[in-house]
Design an enzyme around this catalytic site. Structure first.
Site: not given
Length: 197
Positions: A92, A96
């Site tokens: 993640y 991101k």
């Protein structure tokens, strides 16, 4: 390969049925938590595939039309994890951070026109994704729902409150408006002070 084709086909279908795309909001995210050495390869692949390439492919598909018209807004919903890292969130965080970097690249490549690309970087948002994390934290730490929520929030966000979807929408509308026409390449932190620490 299939997801890249699907993302670009989505834009083609939208333009065919509804006309030019002047505003693209990329908002996708899935999560899985584990230490790097224990991280499932399939989970890594899924998280990267959904959280980063989809932003690239939809943006690449709308850019030619926006460039031709010399106008457009691309707004990527990133995360505080696009600015800082957390343990056990390798995929993640990597995805991101990639979204934030891609946002800056698109902004620079189109800086001479009224075509902007920005990211919002919310902290904790009360979504199904976060709800799952709260439930797991309750089980792992033997806490009540209220205590687990408070502990998770204050562990990262000094403000100790969720960012609401409505506040993210308000930020997107501002960035999409004429007031945001000279804001490009920014990562707007909406995180109760998380990334200010």
């Amino acid at each position: 390969m299939r997801s890249s084709w699907a993302a670009r086909l989505l834009i083609t279908d939208v333009e065919s049925s509804m006309g030019d795309v002047d505003l693209l909001v990329n908002n996708a995210g899935i999560q899985f938590t584990a230490r790097v050495e224990d991280f499932s390869v399939s989970k890594w692949d899924d998280i990267i595939a959904i959280n980063l390439p989809s932003v690239f492919h939809t943006s690449a598909a709308v850019l030619p039309g926006m460039q031709k018209r010399q106008h457009g807004r691309i707004i990527n919903i990133a995360s505080a994890h696009g600015l800082v890292a957390s343990a056990e969130k390798a995929a993640y965080v990597a995805a991101k951070h990639g979204v934030v970097g891609l946002t800056k690249t698109i902004a620079l490549e189109n800086a001479k026109s009224d075509l902007t690309c920005n990211a919002t970087c919310p902290g904790w948002v009360k979504t199904a994704l976060v709800e799952t994390q709260i439930q797991k934290y309750m089980e792992r730490k033997s806490l009540s729902y209220q205590d687990a929520t408070a502990t998770l929030l204050t562990g990262k966000e000094p403000g100790g409150r969720f960012t609401t979807p409505e506040k993210i929408v308000a930020a997107v509308l501002f960035l999409a408006s004429d007031a945001g026409n000279n804001m490009t390449g920014i990562s707007l932190a909406m995180d109760g002070g998380w990334t200010a620490q």
